[in-house]
Design an enzyme around this catalytic site. Structure first.
Site: not given
Ligand code: GBH
Length: 510
Positions: A53, A110, A345, A468
């Site tokens: 990233q 991290r 989150y 992202e």
């Molecule tokens: C984390 O993933 C990651 O570790 C990090 O790399 C990333 O940048 C950060 O969070 C922010 O996203 O649209 O309902 O299908 C969090 C897990 C997985 C959350 C994919 C968002 C899409 C949800 N993420 N998800 S949806």
């Protein structure tokens, strides 16, 4: 390229409580002020990133391709047309970046190591790339020079492409485990004299479900591609659990006696509330959803047990079994994990469906939503559709995890994207983010001081605006704005807010 903090008096003006309250009420129609509740004096505050990233330098100095290099180029329609060949160019700007983060008085950084940067082809018999190792060496040295503790993730989604080509990576448990163990051995050998906190895998749920079922993340396996979505995600999860356990055992026996570090894994997960608070079915569905999300990995890894009974019952032979030998491995290693790494989150509502589920259903037929049966929203939306502000759910999840695993928790990722942050003028005034992180830190304080949960640290996601994944450069999570044309770094006000807030909160508990 790094900027200096604003003078103290303007800092005070910009972060006055009134500004924060106004921003939140505009979004919610109600007020929920940040209380700046106390945190333990030894509580660790950090920032977090992941290699693909932020690094860029995707094809520099002998680095091999990862599945993300392939995916973002071969299938740009799945990544908003964008790739991370350059992204923040942290690969070249790393020294400045560490200087910048040290201005925020962080205790921890991290980051993740790009496996194919140090073993370009990834495998246990493949050559090592000393130039890649040199990059992480100087990053670690620079952090230590600035008094920042390096916390290192070995795997944050960027599998070496050749490992995927050779045997499908996670789909071949024996091969993957052997290659991952060799890669981890190299990292402990080269960096373990200075790195004292190791994370094996970031968010195994996401690798299993989003990369091998929904297909939104690399390598993009999904129904449309004809992969076996009924069993692959569970095989992937199984491989991750066993690879984690055998690396933990190797670290404990071969490195820990001398290096004295600690090791664990990072699990993500939402908290779930019942869609209809009066329906026993929905109450059960919310609990089961968390077992299918977090218990899937947490029970074998931290309790040395089989998968949750509800998973065995629902998934049947779609879920691989642990052999007697593997159960022994889990039992021997579960207590070595020194902390529970939590990425968190948001909160969602869970509703039990009654229609027959899809053949590859992975939720036990539970629907997730942001609005409950009474039409109440779980919280105000951020710039990411899935991420709503719900600090109470965070507090409940901290309690849920503590009760189940009794391990000190480190929040290894937490943060949000705000609306309109491409424009730097808008981005610096990130009141929404300040409110979000302020409220989430208050939740940690309550969990610690009122509920007796052990929480040792909190790392904001993210240090920099970055790539992202499937959303490309759309959503921005950084406490530092990046202009992706000029690569100029500009701290957002949340960076100074957090610096001040962590100081205040930790001072209050003294
Ligand atoms: C984390 O993933 C990651 O570790 C990090 O790399 C990333 O940048 C950060 O969070 C922010 O996203 O649209 O309902 O299908 C969090 C897990 C997985 C959350 C994919 C968002 C899409 C949800 N993420 N998800 S949806």
């Amino acid at each position: 390229m790094s900027s200096v903090p604003p003078p103290v008096n303007s800092e005070a003006r910009m972060f006055g409580a009134e500004d924060l309250i106004t921003a939140y009420s505009k979004t919610t129609g109600q007020d929920l002020p940040v209380q700046e509740l106390p945190l333990p004096s030894e509580f660790a505050w950090g920032t977090a990133t992941a290699a693909y990233q932020v690094e860029g330098g995707a094809f520099r100095d002998g680095k091999g391709d990862s599945i993300w290099d392939t995916y973002s180029h071969l299938e740009p329609s799945r990544t908003n047309g964008e790739n991370a060949d350059v992204t923040c160019n942290h690969y070249e700007l790393m020294l400045e970046d560490v200087d910048l983060m040290s201005q925020f008085d962080v205790d921890v950084y991290r980051f993740s190591i790009s496996w194919s940067r140090i073993i370009p082809l990834g495998g246990r018999n493949d050559p090592i790339n000393e130039k890649g190792i040199a990059f992480y060496d100087s990053l670690i040295n620079k952090l230590i020079e600035r008094n920042i503790e390096p916390v290192v993730t070995l795997y944050h989604w960027d599998t070496p492409q050749r490992i995927y080509d050779r045997y499908g990576a996670f789909l071949n448990t024996t091969e993957f485990e052997a290659d991952f163990k060799h890669y981890a051995h190299l990292c402990f050998t080269r960096f373990g004299d200075r790195v004292k906190k190791w994370i094996t895998f970031n968010e195994p749920y996401i690798t299993s479900i989003f990369a091998h079922l929904n297909g939104t993340l690399a390598p993009g396996h999904c129904r449309e591609k004809g992969t076996d979505t009924k069993t692959e995600p569970w095989r992937v999860g199984h491989t991750i659990i066993l690879s984690h356990a055998s690396v933990v055992e190797m670290y404990a026996s071969t490195f820990q006696p001398l290096q004295k570090g600690s090791i664990s894994i990072v699990l993500n997960g939402h908290f779930y509330e019942p869609h209809d608070a009066n329906s026993q079915q929905d109450i059960d569905a919310a609990q089961r959803r968390m077992e299918f999300y977090i218990g899937w990995f947490g029970d074998p890894v931290f309790l040395g047990q089989d998968y949750p009974a509800a998973m065995r019952e629902y998934l049947g032979d779609r879920l691989p079994g642990f052999s007697a030998e593997e159960r022994e491995l889990l039992r021997r290693t579960c207590k070595i994990n020194a902390f529970y790494g939590m990425n968190h989150y948001s909160t969602k509502y869970a509703r039990q469906l009654t229609d027959p589920p899809a053949y590859d259903d992975w939720t036990s037929n539970v629907e997730e939503s942001a609005i409950n049966s009474e039409g109440v929203e779980i919280g105000p939306p951020s710039a990411a559709q899935w991420l709503r502000v719900a600090p109470e759910g965070f507090r409940k999840l901290l309690n849920w995890v503590w009760k189940r695993y009794r391990l000190p928790i480190i929040v290894t990722e937490n943060g949000c994207p705000c609306i309109g942050e491409k424009d730097v003028e808008v981005a610096v005034n990130d009141q929404f983010r300040q409110r979000y992180v302020g409220l989430y830190l208050d939740s940690i304080s309550r969990a610690i001081n009122e509920d007796g949960v052990k929480v040792e640290g909190w790392y904001v996601w993210s240090f920099l605006d970055n790539y992202e994944w499937a959303a490309g450069y759309g959503p921005r999570y950084g406490i530092v704005h990046i202009d992706f044309d000029t690569l100029k770094r500009t701290p957002k006000n949340s960076a100074w807010y957090l610096k001040r807030s962590l100081k205040t909160r930790r001072g209050r508990s003294a």
